[in-house]
Scaffold this active site. Structure first.
Site, PDB file in Angstrom:
ATOM      1  N   TYR A 142      -1.806   7.692   8.374  1.00 55.97           N
ATOM      2  CA  TYR A 142      -3.009   7.464   8.963  1.00 55.97           C
ATOM      3  C   TYR A 142      -3.198   7.637  10.680  1.00 55.97           C
ATOM      4  O   TYR A 142      -4.147   7.921  11.015  1.00 55.97           O
ATOM      5  CB  TYR A 142      -3.429   6.007   9.071  1.00 55.97           C
ATOM      6  CG  TYR A 142      -4.225   5.503   7.815  1.00 55.97           C
ATOM      7  CD1 TYR A 142      -3.663   5.509   6.361  1.00 55.97           C
ATOM      8  CD2 TYR A 142      -5.282   4.545   7.910  1.00 55.97           C
ATOM      9  CE1 TYR A 142      -4.401   5.095   5.286  1.00 55.97           C
ATOM     10  CE2 TYR A 142      -6.080   4.443   6.892  1.00 55.97           C
ATOM     11  CZ  TYR A 142      -5.626   4.468   5.607  1.00 55.97           C
ATOM     12  OH  TYR A 142      -6.588   4.061   4.502  1.00 55.97           O
ATOM     13  N   LYS A 193       7.464   6.380  -2.502  1.00 55.83           N
ATOM     14  CA  LYS A 193       7.645   7.571  -3.525  1.00 55.83           C
ATOM     15  C   LYS A 193       8.919   8.299  -2.890  1.00 55.83           C
ATOM     16  O   LYS A 193       9.093   9.547  -2.633  1.00 55.83           O
ATOM     17  CB  LYS A 193       6.409   8.652  -3.546  1.00 55.83           C
ATOM     18  CG  LYS A 193       5.261   8.034  -4.125  1.00 55.83           C
ATOM     19  CD  LYS A 193       5.084   8.416  -5.728  1.00 55.83           C
ATOM     20  CE  LYS A 193       5.412   9.902  -6.198  1.00 55.83           C
ATOM     21  NZ  LYS A 193       5.340   9.989  -7.551  1.00 55.83           N
ATOM     22  N   ASP A 226       3.280   5.176  -8.060  1.00 57.42           N
ATOM     23  CA  ASP A 226       2.377   5.585  -9.233  1.00 57.42           C
ATOM     24  C   ASP A 226       2.650   4.591 -10.254  1.00 57.42           C
ATOM     25  O   ASP A 226       1.909   4.059 -10.819  1.00 57.42           O
ATOM     26  CB  ASP A 226       2.669   6.934  -9.580  1.00 57.42           C
ATOM     27  CG  ASP A 226       4.175   7.425  -9.698  1.00 57.42           C
ATOM     28  OD1 ASP A 226       4.941   6.695  -9.402  1.00 57.42           O
ATOM     29  OD2 ASP A 226       4.209   8.316 -10.357  1.00 57.42           O
ATOM     30  N   ASP A 250      -3.292   0.641   0.998  1.00 61.64           N
ATOM     31  CA  ASP A 250      -4.759   1.020   0.948  1.00 61.64           C
ATOM     32  C   ASP A 250      -5.207   1.167  -0.651  1.00 61.64           C
ATOM     33  O   ASP A 250      -6.092   0.252  -0.794  1.00 61.64           O
ATOM     34  CB  ASP A 250      -5.080   2.216   1.713  1.00 61.64           C
ATOM     35  CG  ASP A 250      -6.758   2.378   1.668  1.00 61.64           C
ATOM     36  OD1 ASP A 250      -7.570   1.432   1.873  1.00 61.64           O
ATOM     37  OD2 ASP A 250      -7.268   3.367   1.463  1.00 61.64           O
ATOM     38  N   ASP A 254      -7.019  -2.216  -3.204  1.00 59.31           N
ATOM     39  CA  ASP A 254      -8.194  -2.063  -3.891  1.00 59.31           C
ATOM     40  C   ASP A 254      -7.929  -2.320  -5.371  1.00 59.31           C
ATOM     41  O   ASP A 254      -8.822  -3.019  -6.058  1.00 59.31           O
ATOM     42  CB  ASP A 254      -8.600  -0.736  -3.817  1.00 59.31           C
ATOM     43  CG  ASP A 254      -9.807  -0.509  -2.465  1.00 59.31           C
ATOM     44  OD1 ASP A 254      -9.635  -1.288  -1.583  1.00 59.31           O
ATOM     45  OD2 ASP A 254     -10.618   0.201  -2.547  1.00 59.31           O
TER      46      ASP A 254
HETATM   47  C1  IPM Z   1      -9.154  -0.874   4.443  1.00 57.00           C
HETATM   48  C2  IPM Z   1     -10.335   0.340   4.348  1.00 57.00           C
HETATM   49  C3  IPM Z   1      -9.888   1.223   5.371  1.00 57.00           C
HETATM   50  C4  IPM Z   1      -8.722   1.592   5.528  1.00 57.00           C
HETATM   51  C5  IPM Z   1     -11.028   2.209   5.983  1.00 57.00           C
HETATM   52  C6  IPM Z   1     -12.445   1.620   6.268  1.00 57.00           C
HETATM   53  C7  IPM Z   1     -10.656   2.908   7.223  1.00 57.00           C
HETATM   54  O1  IPM Z   1     -10.465   1.045   3.260  1.00 57.00           O
HETATM   55  O2  IPM Z   1      -9.214  -1.502   5.179  1.00 57.00           O
HETATM   56  O3  IPM Z   1      -8.474  -0.777   3.327  1.00 57.00           O
HETATM   57  O4  IPM Z   1      -8.466   2.963   4.934  1.00 57.00           O
HETATM   58  O5  IPM Z   1      -7.618   1.150   5.859  1.00 57.00           O
HETATM   59 MG    MG Z   2      -9.211   0.264   1.580  1.00 52.34          MG
END
Ligand code: IPM
Ligand code: MG
Length: 371
Positions: A142, A193, A226, A250, A254
């Site tokens: 990032y 990884k 993975d 990240d 999710d």
């Molecule tokens: C998160 C989001 C952020 C990230 C975006 C909005 C920049 O997806 O906090 O997980 O990628 O960190």
């Molecule tokens: Mg995210």
């Protein structure tokens, strides 16, 4: 003593409407529990861009530096999609994380009993789930340099990002994860990884060393990212605490969020290093984004934001009792069958964002009456 300072940055999309419900919880705490904050509100993301031409004004950054905690809604939306990279709404969020040095991002994936049926996974796979993902938040790909898009002599273009970690960056987030494991189930799984990335090899070596030196009581394991993605949907209850880098964190968080029924349920805490008084800079935010498709309709789920506020009470303000009260109220509301659209199930009552806020406040009031 002066009131603790809380900076609220509601942001874009559904940010303002879910934050409105979190503010009602704050009002209730003030009126009924005598818990007061000096609350300031300001702009971030596209809203800040529209007002100031930047996704985070320097004056807002200064307020964040001075605050005891920041509560953030969400940033981004189609309106700002074509902006140059440097002023995209997301840059506002990344600047906050970077300049506040919030290197440890805690994302608890907890499946409320009442929602085990709402997950897209089978009931028995997710019922009782309680996993904590610790994501490194200020390093890795990032922020790594070099980065950019360049034009080659033959006219082709090349996009570049750099995955980079130092010993200290790995150890400080590792330490947060090991300490959490010690307070929870005593298990830590470190994810990278190392089979293809040198930064992953270093990550594994440093976490292993840290474990042997400072946390011999924690059962440490390692997994490739993975495989971890696969294991999270195959058998998520094998995990207690997961520690991983910025990008893998990240993605994996999710995936973990959906185990809990909806992205609308998942809070997060981003913490910096402790100062001499043991206080950490901190920002709290729902894991979901600004969801422009449902923003402004009054149907968004405010629970992730309200649970983020609960995390703030617990980690920044030493108010665990009030944090428990919020979490129990959320659980009771779900048990009672109330659902926003994202967690709707057959036979339940579908309610709006503000009705969900009402219901949570009502449960908190009842918990007080019950003593
Ligand atoms: C998160 C989001 C952020 C990230 C975006 C909005 C920049 O997806 O906090 O997980 O990628 O960190
Ligand atoms: Mg995210």
């Amino acid at each position: 003593m002066a009131n603790p300072k809380l900076l609220i940055l509601a942001g874009d999309g559904l940010g303002p409407e879910v934050m409105r419900e979190a503010r009602r919880i704050l009002d209730w705490l003030h009126k009924r529990r005598g818990v007061s904050f000096d609350v300031e509100e300001d702009l971030v993301g596209g809203a800040a861009y529209d007002a100031h031409g930047v996704p985070l004004a320097d004056s807002t950054m200064a307020k964040a530096q001075a605050a005891d905690a920041v509560l953030l809604g969400a940033v981004g939306g189609p309106k700002w999609d074509s902006l140059p990279f440097a002023v995209k709404p997301e840059r506002g969020l990344l600047r906050l994380r970077k300049e506040l040095q919030l290197f440890a991002n805690l994302r608890p994936a907890l499946c409320f009993d009442a929602l085990a049926e709402a997950s897209t996974l089978k009931y028995e796979v997710v019922a009782g789930l309680d996993v904590m993902i610790v994501r490194e938040l200020t390093g890795g790909i990032y922020f790594g340099e070099p980065r950019g898009i360049e034009t080659l002599p033959d006219g082709q273009r090349r996009g570049i990002n750099t995955q980079v970690y130092t010993t200290e960056e790995i150890r400080r987030v590792g330490r947060v994860a090991f300490e959490l494991a010690r307070k929870r189930g005593g298990k830590l799984c470190s994810v990278e990884k190392a089979n293809v990335m040198e930064s992953g090899v270093l990550w594994r070596e440093e976490i292993t060393k840290l474990g042997a030196e400072e946390f011999p009581d924690i059962a440490l394991s390692h997994m490739y990212a993975d495989n971890c993605a696969m294991q999270l949907v195959r058998n998520p209850k094998q995990f207690d605490v997961i520690v991983t880098d910025n990008l893998f964190g990240d993605i994996l968080s999710d995936a973990a969020a959906m185990l809990t029924g909806s992205l609308g349920m998942l809070p997060s805490a981003s913490l910096g290093a402790a100062d001499a008084q043991g206080r950490r800079k901190a920002m709290y935010e729902p894991v979901h984004g600004s969801a422009p498709d449902i923003a402004g309709k009054g149907i968004a789920n405010p629970i992730a934001t309200i649970l983020s506020l609960a995390m703030a009470l617990r980690y920044s303000f030493d108010l665990s009792r009030e944090a428990d009260r919020i979490e129990k109220a959320v659980s009771a509301v779900l048990d009672g069958g109330l659902r926003t659209a994202d967690i709707m199930q057959p036979g339940k009552a579908r309610i709006s964002t503000s009705t969900m806020g009402d219901a949570i406040v009502r449960e908190m009031e009842q918990s007080l009456a019950a003593g």
